[in-house]
Each structure stands twice: as structure tokens, then as C-alpha cells.
Design an enzyme around this catalytic site. Sequence first.
Site, short mmCIF file in Angstrom:
data_model
loop_
_atom_site.label_atom_id
_atom_site.label_comp_id
_atom_site.label_asym_id
_atom_site.label_seq_id
_atom_site.Cartn_x
_atom_site.Cartn_y
_atom_site.Cartn_z
CG HIS A 106 -2.15 -0.77 1.09
ND1 HIS A 106 -2.59 -1.28 -0.10
CD2 HIS A 106 -3.09 -1.16 2.01
CE1 HIS A 106 -3.73 -1.94 0.09
NE2 HIS A 106 -4.05 -1.88 1.36
CE1 TYR C 50 -9.87 -1.08 11.97
CE2 TYR C 50 -9.80 0.92 13.30
CZ TYR C 50 -10.19 -0.40 13.14
OH TYR C 50 -10.87 -1.05 14.14
CD GLU C 51 -4.14 -1.66 5.14
OE1 GLU C 51 -2.99 -1.94 5.50
OE2 GLU C 51 -4.79 -2.39 4.36
CB SER C 52 -9.07 2.74 5.62
OG SER C 52 -9.39 2.77 7.01
N GLY C 53 -6.93 5.09 6.82
CA GLY C 53 -6.77 6.50 7.11
C GLY C 53 -7.52 6.97 8.34
#
Lengths: 306, 306, 255, 255
Positions: A106, C50-53
Site C-alpha cells: 500500500h 487503520y490503514e484506510s486513514g
Amino acid sequence: MAEDKVATMRDAVAELVRDGDTLAIEGFTHLISFAAGHEVIRQRRRDLTLCRLTPDVVYDQMIGAGVARKLVFSWMGNPGVGSLHAIRRRVEHHDPAPLELEEYSHFGMVGRYAAGAANLPFWPLRSYFETDLPKVNPNIRPVTSPFGGEPVFAVPPLRPDVAVVHAQRADAAGNTQIWGLTGCQKEAAFAASRVIVVVEELVASEVVRADPNRTLIPGIKVDAVVVCPRGAHPSYAQGYYDRDNRFYLEWDRISRDPEALGGWLDEWVHGTATHQEYVDKLGAERWAELTPAPALSGSVDYGDYR
Amino acid sequence: MAEDKVATMRDAVAELVRDGDTLAIEGFTHLISFAAGHEVIRQRRRDLTLCRLTPDVVYDQMIGAGVARKLVFSWMGNPGVGSLHAIRRRVEHHDPAPLELEEYSHFGMVGRYAAGAANLPFWPLRSYFETDLPKVNPNIRPVTSPFGGEPVFAVPPLRPDVAVVHAQRADAAGNTQIWGLTGCQKEAAFAASRVIVVVEELVASEVVRADPNRTLIPGIKVDAVVVCPRGAHPSYAQGYYDRDNRFYLEWDRISRDPEALGGWLDEWVHGTATHQEYVDKLGAERWAELTPAPALSGSVDYGDYR
Amino acid sequence: MSRWSKSEMLVVAGARALEGRRVCFVGIGLPNIAVALAQRTVAPDIELIYESGVYGARPARLPLSIGDPCLVTGATAAMSMVELFSHYLQGGLVDVGFLGAAQLDRYGNINTTVIGDYERPKVRLPGSGGACEIAINAREVFVLMRQSARSFVERIDFRTSPGNLGGAALRAAQGWQGLGPSVVVTDLGRYGFDPDTGEMVLLAVHPGAEVEDAKAATGWDLKVADDLQVTPDPTDTELRLIREELDPDGVYVKG
Amino acid sequence: MSRWSKSEMLVVAGARALEGRRVCFVGIGLPNIAVALAQRTVAPDIELIYESGVYGARPARLPLSIGDPCLVTGATAAMSMVELFSHYLQGGLVDVGFLGAAQLDRYGNINTTVIGDYERPKVRLPGSGGACEIAINAREVFVLMRQSARSFVERIDFRTSPGNLGGAALRAAQGWQGLGPSVVVTDLGRYGFDPDTGEMVLLAVHPGAEVEDAKAATGWDLKVADDLQVTPDPTDTELRLIREELDPDGVYVKG
């Protein structure tokens, strides 16, 4: 007067997405423009290089429909459900044809967009050490710090021909605001040569200008503004509708079977002329289930300075 | 329960700012913590290395008061007015002592904080080509892209011992929100070992959480929250008060004359025990002049998902 | 409470391992429910990232993915992914990175990329996502997975995320801020790593499992701690939270 | 309208040069009022960008600095400086960068750092600010300054921001996206650059100024265009805007 860039999805895709393009429909779980993906399928684009951190159901649909020859990505799956079977068939069995893969983590993909947005020849990051990723991707290379010689890794800029960003709102000039997860949409848009913004709501310029810190992409980077409410379904738009998890689960069954996948495309993509038909076909009850109660941000004061 | 980090300015500076520290009081015109600078003067810190893109009046005051031995910067002036005379005396005439300078461009300073925040050994940028800046600063070095060998320049990370950020609001745990110009405060705070947040208003955690996209610095990076309304004067806080241009003009006269400067420090810094005394001393009329009419951002809906 | 499933035990043991940790980077799948349980039991102050932000999530329901809207509403901060990965993870703010694995070797090296050959894989797995950088930059790494001789293997097919490389000293020599994997929790037991060799050691078996079960489900000669423990039974509170609050439909813990 | 001052002429000529330009990076001081005038006359659609972190400013008053709060209220976008410099400037969105200069040489190379020796300067000037990267990355650079033999010099004391280096071909050879300085406006006239040599050429003198005035205020043998123009007089509208709307106190244009 600022330029009016409002266009239909059909015209925006016809004019801006070309066979052989590198296309990024971004959005991390949130604000994924399924409507744009479906229009690309309807218009039968070919030989696309699709870029996305998380090729999920929309890319499984597009790749199942045969629009792509290559995938640039960092996590490939149906989030919270399982696999993307149309993509896996092409990778594991070359069925119906091989699919070229270019794979990062990512942060590597994010760094590639960031380098593209910043017009840098590379993006440094502390990743990839002692892994097999650089062995299978020659675009992941070591670089040495000019201060003390410490080694880190670098990825090259990613500059899509076209980036598609779904947003809660924009004005007619393309000044775009998003809240909730913003993923790497800003970087993808700045890195791209052409940008399509798809919005839940077209708003007056004054609405954008009332809260300039909320602006993600300026109109100067935007080529077309497509007004397409619920265009992110089965993904979601924070504050507008929820993720349709039922669809993600159903997709697992559909995409396992090439015939079922073809039938789904015929019915839901080729069988609908516009996204509005798709929305109507889903039915009012489904939309009612997906609508959240309000949770307002509150307002802040910028001050009127004259 | 989240930790309560609320402290007085006196205690925060006493505990967190030490002689010899590298200190960054950031903010580009907006939200400059003069109150923290004054407290550093009051507590007679010595041998500081002061970092700031734009050493303006607050650093002229601090350097005039003798707290610093070195300045790391990119633009040195009294914005819109002219020179910083206390600093110039030290640079041009070593009066009363030399001041070590380490000089970048704005993007170089921004990149240094960004590298510090991201824990990178360097930050690449397209600047400095064919200029004299790398000749006088060995920390500006060429670096070669591992993709095609293109040369760019690099700057090393800047990791202040202490960063001070003035903000419109934070909760007691230090979760901090800013609107208007955000400068490089986020990067400076993430890069620093210790962080003091100074706020116009202490708010409930729920206020911050109602608009998570507006959060600039998370409490986990913050060591002390100082509630200090109007603590940015003569700088400004968007929506709270205007920049006091009269003061910036007056400072030109004051700082030209070491005696006038000493007198000003005696009266306005050493002569006030707290920033509240300074605020009161300025008088209600001055504050009324500086107060803008409202201009609200409007509210957005995050949606209540249960 | 009724007897528990192996998956419930796995989630309970994973949650308990978070006691005393401050900032946890939450991966997709089982870690998701384990941290939700930890937040309600042993680690009420834990900050979820969370890597989603998202940082400081307080989800009002169990999120169905790491990008669920319930993670944003009421969170401390929502930000771009470049900021999350560079300032929070690479910047050194993450105490524990919670990862899953398709294959794990004795040193905690992880494969989530392919089974078989990379160019023509037998099974194409999701790939790294953020796992590669989490494994390098999070202070500690916890691995949560179902154990079998096919997943605990002598030799992984692809190294997606570094564990202790080929031994304990090697990671330290790299100078990374991440100390490497410290806890592995499976449906059979809990593992740590030998500080000298960097090799995985069985520290505790879950109730109902035997050392022999763990050995049979491991593709190398498994080391077992001298003072092997038995994991305490899931408490009624833990089971009630999982069954009534967190996963009433049994999506995560059916197995 | 009454006769105008030299500074008024300078501002008017600077504003006129912006006709047809789309995105202008506004520096501190004189450029500030010149772009405000352009926005009200020849370039109503121009987007103003400030290094402080503002794009698409619509200031309701004349900003007193490039970080004035009136630049933010009602603007299209406010952002961090890292985003402004990397995505907007380095990313190639700026058509014109508007710079000032303490010293300028015949190739448009700029000094805003020191007069005299760097280590022990006679005058310590502000330094680069964003000028160095604007000069490299903006498509064109306009320079606005008061002209004298001390500011138009044979040899600048420090090169803060690159112009055409030592000649026209040199910048092109660097492969920069910035094409270099294209317009210099002073209180005496307007200058362009010879496309072959990269050297400054006097294109127009302002009303009341003679070629000899410009030559006397230049530290090298100044080239003059064959078809030298005379700048058209400031219009009543331009003067009214400056005097009544933009700078009623004469802060910028007193000289």
C-alpha cells in the site's frame, strides 16, 4: 466566470478514457466510482492498465468484462469477504487470457501516486527490506541517503492517463470536497493527466468556498464533473449511504462462475443505459436500508475580514 | 479515560523547553504562539537553536532577548513591513554577539520537517539547482533517482526537541484542530520529540470527534495543552481575531533601537506575569478592532452508522 | 455460557495479548474482532489505527471492513493514506501491528502473496496491502491465524512481510524501529519468540488442545517452552461480548 | 485623474503583464497589489496562489501580507505548505511566479539573500522564501522591482533564484518545467529576454522615462529593442482602483 465542466458519465468516459490508457479509479473502500467502471464496460474499452491499491469488486467486474490487460495494485481481494475470482482465473489459469501484474505494498502505491503528484522522479520509503517484492518488481529499487548513506527503498512516479474520483460534492468548475476516508484520491488526481470527478451533489461555488480547508482537488486539475448520486454503490459515500455488504457477499457467488458474471454484466451494466437505471433497479427499499441517520460535523468560523 | 494534559504556559515551558534545545514555534503568519515565545523569554532560556520558516517578530523578540545561539530558517523579515533589526544586528554587526545561521528555501524547510515527521533520512525536491544555497549550506545535497538517474536535491530531516503549535481548539488529551492556514505545523509536530499545543479554546473530545477530517495533530504526539486565548497576538487566529498590523509596524521602530527593544521586553514580557496580563494591557478597544464578523463553514454530515 | 469454538478462543487470546498496548494498527479479518474485544476488556484506552486513514476509531458497530464508515464517524482523526503511512506508521507511533498470514515460518516471516510460483501461482493471495511496512515499522507485530501444517511451514513460498528474517540478530542489525513479531496466536495456542535464536516457541496451549496437536499442525520441529501454560478459559464476559455484541451472526467466529 | 507616481506605473504595468495568464503565484509586496489590480482588470479569471497555503483566493480587502486571513475566507482551497509546494508548484500548475529582487543580473538571475559577503554581509536580506523553487518550477517568472544601478547589476552577490543562468540554452538543458523569467517590470520600463542569448532587453519605457534613464539605472550595457514601445498611460480605471480600492493609504505606491 469559471468554466462549467459538468458532463454526463457517457460523454466524460467517451471523451476522456481511451483504449490502452492507464486508468485509476481510486477510493479505499469509500467513494469507489462503480458508475464510472460500469460506463467503461458499457463503452467496451480495451487494453487498459488498471491501477488501484485495492482492486476490489469494481475491478473484478471490469477485468471480468475484458477491458484490461494489466493491473497495478497492492492488495487484491473482496474486502471482508474473500477473493476476486475473475481476476484469479486470469492470473492462476490464464482464463480467458493472462493478466499482467505489477505489485507493490500500500505505501508503495501511495508513494507512487505522491511522486506523480509532486513531479518527483522517485518516492523514498522504509519498506520492502528483506522481502521478495523487489525481486518480482524491478520498479522497487534501493536508494541511498546523501546524509550518512542509509539505504531506503524507492518507487517511481505513477502518472495515470485518467483518474476517476467519486466525491460527496463539487462545484461546476470541479472544485471538489470529500470527508471521511480520503485514501489517495488527492495524489491520484494530481498525478493524472485527465481527471473525472463524480459527485453525489453539485453545489454552488459558495458552498465550497465557505470551507476551503475541506477542498481536496481544485477545479484546475479537473476535466469533467459528473453528477451521479449513489454512483459509488455498492461502495459507500460517508453521510450519504452505507456500504452494501449484501452485494459484496453476492459478488463472491457471481464471480466464481464466468457465466453468472456474464449474466450479471448483461443485466446490470449493459442492461442499464445509465447509473440512474441501475439505482432504480436496486429499489427504494434497498436504499432505505443503506441510509444512515445524521451525524453532523458542526460548523467552524473562518471570520469575515474586510 | 484519555490523559489530561492541560497545563499552564509557565509549567509547560518550564518542564518541556530546556537550555540548548532545538525549538520550533511554527505558523505561517497565522497562529504564531507569541505567548510561548514570551514565556521562553521570561524563563530566560539560553543557547536555543530556533527553527522557523519565517523568523518574524516573535523570533526577533526572542533573539533580541538573548535566548538563541542559532537560527534555522528560510525567509527572515517582518512580513509586509521590512526587516527584523535585532536579528540583523547580530548577523551584520555581531551585536551583541554573532548568530549562527542555517538557511534553506521554504520548500527545503517544509521538506526537512516532512522528513522528520516521516522518519526518512532525506526529502527529495526540485529546488536549489544552479543557486548559491548549496554552496553555503552543506545540508543541501544532490541525490540521484534510481529510476533513470535524474538528479534532484535533498534536505535532511529536522527533528526539533520541542515544537509549539498554536491552534483554534483541542481537547484535554491534545487532539488538535486548526482551520485556515495550516503551514507546516503538522509536520513540525510529528517531527518533534516534545509538543506543546496552545489553544484559543479547550473543547470536549466530542467536538473534535464530530469532525475527524479537521484534526491536525493527535493527542498521542502532544505533551501539554495550554489554554491561552489570544496567545497568537500580534499574529492572528482565523475566525477569532485579526492580525494586529499596527503592532508589526510599531515593532519596526522598537527593534531598530536596542534600548527601545529592552524597554519593550521589560514592559510587555517581564512586566507581565502571564499572557492574560498582556491581553488585558492591550485593552478592550484594541481587541474589539481586531474581531472579525462571522463567516461560518457550514456543517457536513458524517452519518451515524450503527 | 456454552462451550466455545476454536475461533472464539483465538479471538479471546488475541484480545488478551493487547493488554497494556497503546496504539494498535488493525488488519482486516480476525484482528478486527480481537481488537474490538480488547477495547471492551483488557485495553479500554487502546487507540485503533487503520490503514484506510483512521486514527482513534470508536466504531459503534463491528466494522465489516477496515474501511467501514463506522470507523470514521466519531473517530479522533481521518487523514490521507500518505499521512497515515508516513507520519503514524513510518513515523513510529504504532505499538502493535496486527497481521494475518497464509504461511508463516519458524522466524515469523509472513507470506500473503502466492501459494506456489509467483509467475504462475497455484493460489493467488491478496498480497501485502500495508503488511510489509507494518512488519518493518510497527514496534511489535502480533500474528493472528488459523494453524495447520499448510500454514505453519518450513519454507514460505514468498516473503511478503519480514519476521525475524533468518534469526534474532539479523533484524536488530538492520536498525529498523520495528522489533519484529512478538506474539503469534492461533486456534491451538499462543507463541512467543526465543530472544537468542528468533525462533517461535509455543508458550501456551488453549484449553482442549494438546502439545501434540500444535506439533502436528507445524511444518518444522516446534520448540515448546519449559513452563508451558494452558490458556485460561474464555470468560463469560468475553463470550457474551463476542456472541451478543461483536459478532452476533458468527461471521468471524463460526469456525 | 491626477498624474501618477512611478510606483503606480509599476503596479499598472505589472498588472497588465498578467493578461491571459491562469494561475499566478503571488509574492510578498508589490506583486500583491499588481495581481489584485489584474484580477479587477485584464485577468478577472486568474487564480491566485500563495505560498502560505491558499489557492483561488478572493480577498475582500487588500491583503497586508501573503498570510492574511482575508486570503483564506472565501478561497477555493486552503492546504498545508508541503501540499502547496509539492502538488501545485512542483507539480506544474503555476503559470506565472511573481517575484521581487534586491539584485538582478542581465540574465534575470535573482539575489534576495545578502548584499556583500555571505558570512559577514553588509545587508542581510530576507533570503529565498519560496522564490528559489518558484523560479525553477513556475512556467514563467515575472520580476517586479524598483530599478537602479544598485539593483540592476553586472554581478549579483548571491544567486538565490535562477534566471536564465549564463544564457538562454542553459536552462533548457536542465530540463526544468520552468521556462525562466519572461517579464521584468520596473518603475522605468518593461523588459523581456532575448530568446537566443537569454539576455534582458528593454521593450518599453514608461511615460516620462527615457531610454537614457533606463541605461543609467542599469549596471551593464543594456540592450534595447529595435521597436521600443512607450507604455500606454495608466487609465482612469486603473488609477481609481489603486487609489480608492486597493491602496487608499498609499502603503504600496507612495514612492
